[in-house]
Structure formats: C-alpha cells, structure tokens
Design an enzyme around this catalytic site. Structure first.
Site, mmCIF file in Angstrom:
data_model
loop_
_atom_site.group_PDB
_atom_site.id
_atom_site.type_symbol
_atom_site.label_atom_id
_atom_site.label_comp_id
_atom_site.label_asym_id
_atom_site.label_seq_id
_atom_site.Cartn_x
_atom_site.Cartn_y
_atom_site.Cartn_z
ATOM 1 N N GLU A 154 0.858 -1.185 0.000
ATOM 2 C CA GLU A 154 0.000 0.000 0.000
ATOM 3 C C GLU A 154 0.895 1.237 0.000
ATOM 4 O OE1 GLU A 154 -3.399 0.268 0.003
ATOM 5 O OE2 GLU A 154 -2.752 2.342 -0.270
ATOM 6 N N LEU A 156 -0.365 4.510 0.367
ATOM 7 C CA LEU A 156 -1.137 5.712 0.717
ATOM 8 C C LEU A 156 -0.345 6.654 1.624
ATOM 9 C CD1 LEU A 156 -2.316 5.491 3.866
ATOM 10 C CD2 LEU A 156 -3.947 3.967 2.799
ATOM 11 N N ARG A 157 -0.608 7.926 1.394
ATOM 12 C CA ARG A 157 -0.006 8.973 2.225
ATOM 13 C C ARG A 157 -1.039 9.445 3.231
ATOM 14 N NH1 ARG A 157 0.729 12.626 -2.880
ATOM 15 N NH2 ARG A 157 -1.201 11.485 -3.238
ATOM 16 N N GLU A 158 -0.636 9.622 4.484
ATOM 17 C CA GLU A 158 -1.567 10.170 5.459
ATOM 18 C C GLU A 158 -1.966 11.574 5.012
ATOM 19 O OE1 GLU A 158 -0.154 9.679 9.484
ATOM 20 O OE2 GLU A 158 0.410 7.619 9.028
ATOM 21 N N LYS A 213 7.906 -1.687 -1.963
ATOM 22 C CA LYS A 213 7.415 -0.750 -0.951
ATOM 23 C C LYS A 213 8.565 -0.110 -0.163
ATOM 24 C CE LYS A 213 5.041 1.599 1.768
ATOM 25 N NZ LYS A 213 3.903 1.458 2.618
ATOM 26 N N PHE A 258 9.255 16.413 -3.077
ATOM 27 C CA PHE A 258 10.125 15.844 -2.039
ATOM 28 C C PHE A 258 11.497 16.501 -1.982
ATOM 29 C CE2 PHE A 258 8.535 12.434 0.681
ATOM 30 C CZ PHE A 258 7.210 12.515 0.309
ATOM 31 N N LEU A 259 11.580 17.736 -2.509
ATOM 32 C CA LEU A 259 12.793 18.530 -2.334
ATOM 33 C C LEU A 259 12.495 19.711 -1.410
ATOM 34 C CD1 LEU A 259 14.508 18.607 -5.866
ATOM 35 C CD2 LEU A 259 15.142 17.254 -3.864
ATOM 36 N N CYS A 269 6.084 5.698 8.889
ATOM 37 C CA CYS A 269 6.607 4.865 7.798
ATOM 38 C C CYS A 269 8.075 5.124 7.484
ATOM 39 C CB CYS A 269 5.774 5.085 6.545
ATOM 40 S SG CYS A 269 4.109 4.445 6.727
HETATM 41 C C1 UDX Z 1 4.896 7.852 3.199
HETATM 42 C C2 UDX Z 1 4.899 7.506 1.691
HETATM 43 O O1 UDX Z 1 4.793 8.710 0.927
HETATM 44 C C3 UDX Z 1 3.738 6.596 1.369
HETATM 45 O O2 UDX Z 1 3.764 6.222 0.000
HETATM 46 C C4 UDX Z 1 3.824 5.367 2.249
HETATM 47 O O3 UDX Z 1 2.704 4.522 2.010
HETATM 48 C C5 UDX Z 1 3.877 5.747 3.710
HETATM 49 O O4 UDX Z 1 4.950 6.650 3.950
HETATM 50 P P1 UDX Z 1 3.527 9.516 4.765
HETATM 51 O O5 UDX Z 1 4.348 8.993 5.897
HETATM 52 O O6 UDX Z 1 2.064 9.682 4.953
HETATM 53 O O7 UDX Z 1 3.715 8.575 3.474
HETATM 54 O O8 UDX Z 1 4.130 10.965 4.428
HETATM 55 P P2 UDX Z 1 4.799 11.703 3.183
HETATM 56 O O9 UDX Z 1 3.838 12.653 2.601
HETATM 57 O O10 UDX Z 1 5.467 10.751 2.273
HETATM 58 O O11 UDX Z 1 5.893 12.563 3.964
HETATM 59 C C6 UDX Z 1 6.913 11.902 4.710
HETATM 60 C C7 UDX Z 1 7.715 12.870 5.506
HETATM 61 O O12 UDX Z 1 8.602 13.587 4.668
HETATM 62 C C8 UDX Z 1 6.917 13.918 6.274
HETATM 63 O O13 UDX Z 1 7.450 14.037 7.584
HETATM 64 C C9 UDX Z 1 7.131 15.186 5.495
HETATM 65 O O14 UDX Z 1 7.043 16.322 6.296
HETATM 66 C C10 UDX Z 1 8.534 14.973 4.951
HETATM 67 N N1 UDX Z 1 8.824 15.718 3.734
HETATM 68 C C11 UDX Z 1 8.128 15.444 2.585
HETATM 69 C C12 UDX Z 1 9.798 16.688 3.735
HETATM 70 O O15 UDX Z 1 10.439 16.952 4.756
HETATM 71 N N2 UDX Z 1 10.077 17.364 2.573
HETATM 72 C C13 UDX Z 1 9.398 17.116 1.418
HETATM 73 O O16 UDX Z 1 9.694 17.767 0.428
HETATM 74 C C14 UDX Z 1 8.396 16.135 1.428
#
Ligand code: UDX
Length: 444
Positions: A154, A156-158, A213, A258-259, A269
């Site tokens: 899976e 999914l993002r929270e 994953k 993600f930058l 996760c």
């Molecule tokens: C993540 C994966 O994206 C998802 O596919 C997987 O199923 C579960 O883990 P999630 O933990 O909900 O999802 O959060 P995500 O939106 O991926 O962000 C992860 C972390 O990275 C957060 O703490 C966020 O603040 C941080 N982040 C994200 C950054 O610091 N910078 C960014 O540019 C993007």
C-alpha cells in the site's frame, strides 16, 4: 462484481482500506483486537484524523456494506478475500520491524479457513516475509493450498489516504509463481475500477513486491535528506536552498517533489522503514548496499538538532526560561499522527533544556499529549505565541502558513521566528519587522 472482503488491522492503513473497499462496491468487514477502536468505527467514526474518512465510514456503515468486529471467526466465515493491514513498528531495542502483529493475524486467521480463500498482505514487511507466511498458511489452513497468499503493498499517504486508496497511482501484486493463479484473478476483481481506468498494475513475485514498498520509501527518504544535506551547505555559504531546489527540480529527471528542505521526515513509515530495510539487508549479508541509508537517517535527525541550536542562538544562547511557541506537533499537516514527529521532538527537546514551551496543533494535541504529557498544549495559535520570545513553525499547517505577521507581532514579546518548514511568505514577515530564519535560506 462485489467481493466479500475482510481487513485485519484498522489503523491508518486498515480503516482507510476497509472504507475505500466499501466505496468501490465491495462488502467489507474490518477486524481489530482493540475493542474501543472497533466500537468507534462501528458507529461510523474515525479513531484518528484523516480528511474524508469519517464521511466514507458513516456512509458505508449506514449502507450496510461496512461492518467492524473484534471476532476473527466472523470475518473468516464471511469473507473470501482477507487483507492483512496490521502495523509493523520498529522493535524496541533495535532497527528491525516488529512482526508480531502480522504474524498473529496469520496464526489466528489461517486455522479458520476451511474453504478456498485469498489472503492479500498490505503491511510493509521485511523481504522474505510473504514466502514464510504463505508456507505457514498452507500448514495451518484446513483448506490447505486452496488458501493462497499474495502481497499487495500500500502506498497511501496520510492526509491523502482516501484519495490514494480510491485512485492509486499504481497497483502492485506479488504472487507465488507456483500458485495456480487465483490470487491475480481475485485482485483484478477487487481493483476492477482502477484497472478499467488504466491504472498501472505490476504483477511480480512476492520478494519484489515487498521490496517495491521499502525501496519507494527509502528513495523518498533519501530525496528529503539529500536536499536537507544541501541545505546545510547552503547555510554555510549564504546560498538559498529553495531557489536551488526550484532550479534542479525543473530537470524532469529530478523533479521538484520531495525537495522541500526543512525539519526532515517523520511519521509511522519513512523512519522505521529505512531502519528495517537496513536491518534486513544485514541479515541477508548485503548491509553494504544500504549503508547510505544510515547517513540518510543521520542527516534527517541532524535537522532537529539544528533547529534546537538555532532556537538557542535566537534567544541569546540560553534556552533555560526562554518562552518559545512551537506551532505544530504532527509529523506533517492534515494528520494527527505524532509517530517520530520532528515537530514534537523539537518541542520536547527545548522543554527538556528548560525552555517554557507552548505547543499548538490543529489536530494532533491529544496524540501529542499522550507522548509528552508535561508539555504545555494550548487551544489556539495565539495562546501559544502570546508573550513568546521566539516562534517556531514546525509543521506546515495552512493556518500557520496564513498567519498575519502584523497581528502576531502585537502578541509576542520578541519578533523572532524560525520557519522550520520553509513554508511562510518570508518577505511579508521581514517587512513586518520580524527576525526571520528559514532552513538553508539566505536568512538562515
Ligand atoms: C509515506 C509515503 O509517501 C507513502 O507512500 C507510504 O505509504 C507511507 O509513507 P507519509 O508517511 O504519509 O507517506 O508521508 P509523506 O507525505 O510521504 O511525507 C513523509 C515525511 O517527509 C513527512 O514528515 C514530510 O514532512 C517529509 N517531507 C516530505 C519533507 O520533509 N520534505 C518534502 O519535500 C516532502
């Protein structure tokens, strides 16, 4: 065609998956060992904050397509497709994943399966788990090899969990090549709507599906730590990481997502998944392949320390007695999840160093108070900032992004702000007379 589905484990993943499957037209029963969670879900209430989920739950509890129980036997008798959505947290005294919840689902469910059924694992697990569980199911199930197991990770993002469940960007299914093919057939029926829309569907072996994953999460974590490492260099040179990220992000091979440099990643996760991945690589004798993830983890944790150091510098070197407002406790906006939350970590560390910390978060105060009962949680952002010597924006909730610097300026004792998520319009804050500090920015 409607399938009869069970979902074992009703946390962020399982509850959303159960509701999502009902929305797709299936008949669903969610199972959990926690009676209080099941009671709330059975009333159509979400036990945690996730946008759109309460609406979906109440709609389908009402329609009768979605039920919840603590009784595994009811689910075993009802469903033909069983999803495993139990958590795999980090073990207490190491890096590996705690498999006890997933294992106990299999140990409970498999002996009750006396007719053909398919089990689809969704939990994030160390590579090799699915094969081990498939053998265990064959041993335990009265229907023997009429019960087949596949792995269906899976992504999914929270905060976006409902959307990601209903409209995934890809579907991945791991199957045992020796199985007669029922797993794929059943998965195609479960996900018929997404497949009709042309959603990419990668069918592969069990080990690859498990690795997909953890590799995806390791890549995302690496991308965040990469830009945060560059932010450190920017801080040392007076360069600006936001402009830099924009510029490299235009390269399609890199991409801007993600930058976002800042306080780094947290949550249930990314942190535990990269650690479990390293632990598993060690067991497999290929630890060198993933030693870079140790650095990814270290860079990430260093951001938290950096903000604490910056805070100390901002209040004149002495945290003891400094009044600090921390805006945000959740690991990211639109969530009440504080697992491995950078924001809460910073608030807690400042508190331990003697600062008078006041914390506000739009949704995560209850969950945060359970972890840090001694922190002062206040009902509004204004309450947190009144008379503060320093404000730290630690989670980029929209309400914090949209704060009015003039209004806030009238509340605080000193106009000093650390934008630990690079999420504020810094010009407006500087123009309003604030000492603004971003992360890896000119002003840092
Ligand atoms: C993540 C994966 O994206 C998802 O596919 C997987 O199923 C579960 O883990 P999630 O933990 O909900 O999802 O959060 P995500 O939106 O991926 O962000 C992860 C972390 O990275 C957060 O703490 C966020 O603040 C941080 N982040 C994200 C950054 O610091 N910078 C960014 O540019 C993007």
């Amino acid at each position: 065609m409607a399938e009869r589905i069970s979902v074992f484990g009703t946390g962020y993943l399982g509850a959303t998956h159960a509701a999502g499957m009902a929305e797709l037209g299936h008949e669903v029963i969610g199972v959990d060992i926690d009676p209080s969670k099941i009671e709330r879900l059975a009333r159509g209430e979400a036990p945690f904050f996730e946008p759109g989920l309460p609406e979906l739950l109440s709609k389908h509890v009402e329609s009768g397509r979605l039920r919840f129980t603590t009784d595994a036997a009811t689910a075993a008798a009802f469903a033909d497709v069983h999803f495993i959505a139990a958590g795999t947290p980090q073990v207490e005294n190491g890096y590996g994943a705690d498999m006890s919840h997933v294992d106990s689902v299999v140990e409970t469910l498999a002996p009750m399966l006396d007719r053909p059924a398919v089990i689809l694992g969704k939990s994030t697990v160390p590579v090799g788990t699915a094969q081990r569980l498939a053998a265990r199911v064959r041993e335990l199930a009265p229907a023997g090899d009429q019960v087949q197991l596949g792995w269906n990770p899976e992504f999914l993002r929270e905060g976006l969990a409902v959307e990601d469940t209903l409209r995934p960007d890809r579907l991945v299914l791991g199957v045992d090549p020796h199985d007669p093919g029922r797993v794929e057939e059943v998965a195609r029926r479960v996900y018929a709507q997404a497949l009709e829309r042309g959603t990419p569907f990668v069918v592969t072996d069990l080990a690859t599906s498990e690795l997909v994953k953890v590799s995806a999460n390791a890549f995302l974590a690496t991308k965040v730590s990469f830009i945060n490492a560059i932010a450190e260099v920017c801080e040392a040179t007076g360069a600006d990481v936001k402009d830099l990220a924009d510029a490299i992000g235009y390269d399609e091979r890199i991409g801007r997502k993600f930058l976002g440099a800042g306080l780094g990643f947290g949550g249930g996760c990314l942190p535990k998944d990269i650690r479990a991945f390293m632990a598993r690589a060690g067991e497999l004798g290929v630890d060198q392949a993933l030693t870079f993830l140790r650095e990814v983890d270290t860079v990430n944790l260093r951001r938290r320390q950096h903000v604490v150091n910056l805070a100390a510098a901002q209040v004149g070197g002495r945290l003891n007695g400094a009044r600090i407002a921390v805006l945000g406790a959740a690991f990211k906006p639109d969530s009440d999840d504080v697992r491995d939350s950078p924001a809460l970590d910073v608030a807690g560390t400042l508190h331990l160093k003697g600062a008078q910390v006041r914390v506000h978060d739009p949704q995560a105060m209850d969950s945060a108070a359970r972890v840090w009962p001694t922190l002062d949680f206040v009902p509004t952002p204004d309450d947190a900032m009144r008379d503060a010597d320093l404000v730290i924006v630690a989670t980029e909730w929209t309400v914090f992004r949209e704060l009015d610097p003039d209004h806030v300026g009238r509340l605080v004792a000193h106009k000093r702000i650390i934008d630990a998520r690079n999420c504020l319009p810094e010009r407006a804050w500087i123009d309003a007379g604030w000492a603004y500090r971003g992360m890896g920015r000119h002003s840092a």
